[in-house]
Design a protein around this motif. Structure first.
Motif, mmCIF file in Angstrom:
data_model
loop_
_atom_site.group_PDB
_atom_site.id
_atom_site.type_symbol
_atom_site.label_atom_id
_atom_site.label_comp_id
_atom_site.label_asym_id
_atom_site.label_seq_id
_atom_site.Cartn_x
_atom_site.Cartn_y
_atom_site.Cartn_z
ATOM 1 N N UNK A 75 -2.138 3.241 11.958
ATOM 2 C CA UNK A 75 -2.476 2.264 12.859
ATOM 3 C C UNK A 75 -1.286 1.549 13.588
ATOM 4 N N UNK A 76 0.015 2.321 13.593
ATOM 5 C CA UNK A 76 1.123 1.853 14.265
ATOM 6 C C UNK A 76 2.037 0.932 13.278
ATOM 7 N N UNK A 77 1.970 0.717 12.308
ATOM 8 C CA UNK A 77 2.565 -0.345 11.482
ATOM 9 C C UNK A 77 3.582 0.416 10.559
ATOM 10 N N UNK A 78 3.213 1.573 10.393
ATOM 11 C CA UNK A 78 4.148 2.686 9.243
ATOM 12 C C UNK A 78 5.520 2.631 9.895
ATOM 13 N N UNK A 117 12.610 3.293 4.463
ATOM 14 C CA UNK A 117 12.053 2.899 5.805
ATOM 15 C C UNK A 117 11.532 4.358 6.350
ATOM 16 N N UNK A 118 10.672 4.099 7.383
ATOM 17 C CA UNK A 118 9.677 5.372 7.885
ATOM 18 C C UNK A 118 10.743 6.285 8.247
ATOM 19 N N UNK A 119 11.739 5.976 9.135
ATOM 20 C CA UNK A 119 12.636 7.057 9.641
ATOM 21 C C UNK A 119 13.186 7.987 8.373
ATOM 22 N N UNK A 162 5.100 -11.384 10.631
ATOM 23 C CA UNK A 162 4.743 -11.228 12.002
ATOM 24 C C UNK A 162 4.032 -9.916 12.575
ATOM 25 N N UNK A 163 3.662 -9.059 11.575
ATOM 26 C CA UNK A 163 2.975 -7.896 11.968
ATOM 27 C C UNK A 163 1.630 -7.807 11.568
ATOM 28 N N UNK A 164 1.363 -7.932 10.235
ATOM 29 C CA UNK A 164 0.044 -7.965 9.705
ATOM 30 C C UNK A 164 -0.348 -9.331 9.546
ATOM 31 N N UNK A 165 0.584 -10.232 9.080
ATOM 32 C CA UNK A 165 0.144 -11.659 9.007
ATOM 33 C C UNK A 165 1.562 -12.547 9.234
ATOM 34 N N UNK A 170 4.043 -8.739 4.045
ATOM 35 C CA UNK A 170 2.686 -8.322 3.350
ATOM 36 C C UNK A 170 3.004 -7.062 2.570
ATOM 37 N N UNK A 171 2.295 -6.790 1.620
ATOM 38 C CA UNK A 171 2.112 -5.462 1.128
ATOM 39 C C UNK A 171 0.745 -5.020 1.559
ATOM 40 N N UNK A 172 0.596 -3.630 1.966
ATOM 41 C CA UNK A 172 -0.534 -3.012 2.331
ATOM 42 C C UNK A 172 -0.722 -1.599 1.998
ATOM 43 N N UNK A 173 -1.924 -1.013 2.381
ATOM 44 C CA UNK A 173 -2.343 0.347 1.976
ATOM 45 C C UNK A 173 -1.952 0.616 0.637
ATOM 46 N N UNK A 174 -2.261 -0.326 -0.337
ATOM 47 C CA UNK A 174 -1.872 -0.078 -1.607
ATOM 48 C C UNK A 174 -2.810 0.893 -2.265
ATOM 49 N N UNK A 175 -2.345 1.867 -3.068
ATOM 50 C CA UNK A 175 -3.400 2.865 -3.578
ATOM 51 C C UNK A 175 -2.589 3.361 -4.983
ATOM 52 N N UNK A 176 -3.415 3.790 -5.778
ATOM 53 C CA UNK A 176 -2.960 4.583 -7.080
ATOM 54 C C UNK A 176 -3.813 5.764 -6.743
ATOM 55 N N UNK A 177 -3.581 7.061 -6.866
ATOM 56 C CA UNK A 177 -4.516 8.030 -6.715
ATOM 57 C C UNK A 177 -5.147 8.422 -7.942
ATOM 58 N N UNK A 178 -6.259 9.162 -7.717
ATOM 59 C CA UNK A 178 -7.563 9.399 -8.564
ATOM 60 C C UNK A 178 -6.624 9.840 -10.071
#
Length: 159
Positions: free
Chosen positions: A48-51, A16-18, A76-79, A83-91
């Motif tokens: 954006x407040x979702x984290x 979790x964020x905490x 109920x937050x994004x959809x 959901x899965x969001x902010x998906x990244x693999x670093x360079x």
């Protein structure tokens, strides 16, 4: 320096964020900014407040850097769905298979938190086949988000 990246060297963490330390959160925000804001030349409000409402799946390198990351967002937050969001693999880690491992681990982690939940994502359109390989189906027309073509895709839980 051209070192070989090994997926077995990564440590996966879903918390979790905490539960994130200040240094972990800083590394995550730094990686997200590097990918979304710098590489994609997209000026937008990443924080954006979702984290604080989400769980965070991170693949950490042995030196404490982010190799890959996504956030698991409750329904109920994004959809309407989870959901899965902010998906990244670093360079430095692209082309190693870390993206595939990230999505597979993300689906697994989401279902540990939310058993039998459907998953909706807002995917960059060029990644449609990639997400499709995990069972996501396109459920929208292409739309622009921050001037980048996106599509909504849905992964339906099997009964």
């Amino acid at each position: 320096m051209n070192t070989i990246k090994n997926l077995n060297d990564l440590q996966w963490q879903c918390v979790s964020f905490a539960e994130l330390s200040n240094l972990q959160l800083h590394a995550i925000y730094q990686a997200r900014a590097a990918v979304f804001i710098i590489e994609q030349n997209c000026v937008y409000q990443d924080v954006d407040g979702k984290d604080p409402l989400s769980h965070h799946l991170t693949a950490w390198t042995p030196t404490g850097e982010v190799a890959a990351y996504l956030r698991i967002v409750p329904a109920g937050i994004s959809f309407t769905e989870t959901s899965l969001g902010r998906v990244i693999s670093t360079k430095d880690w692209r082309g190693t298979g870390v993206g595939k491992a990230l999505i597979a681990n993300g689906i697994k982690a989401l279902h540990t938190l939310y058993p039998a939940a459907d998953i909706r994502i807002g995917a960059q359109a060029y990644l449609e086949k990639f997400y499709g390989s995990f069972g996501f189906e396109t459920v929208s027309d292409i739309y622009l988000e921050d001037d980048i073509p996106h599509i909504e895709m849905l992964w339906t839980a099997k009964a």
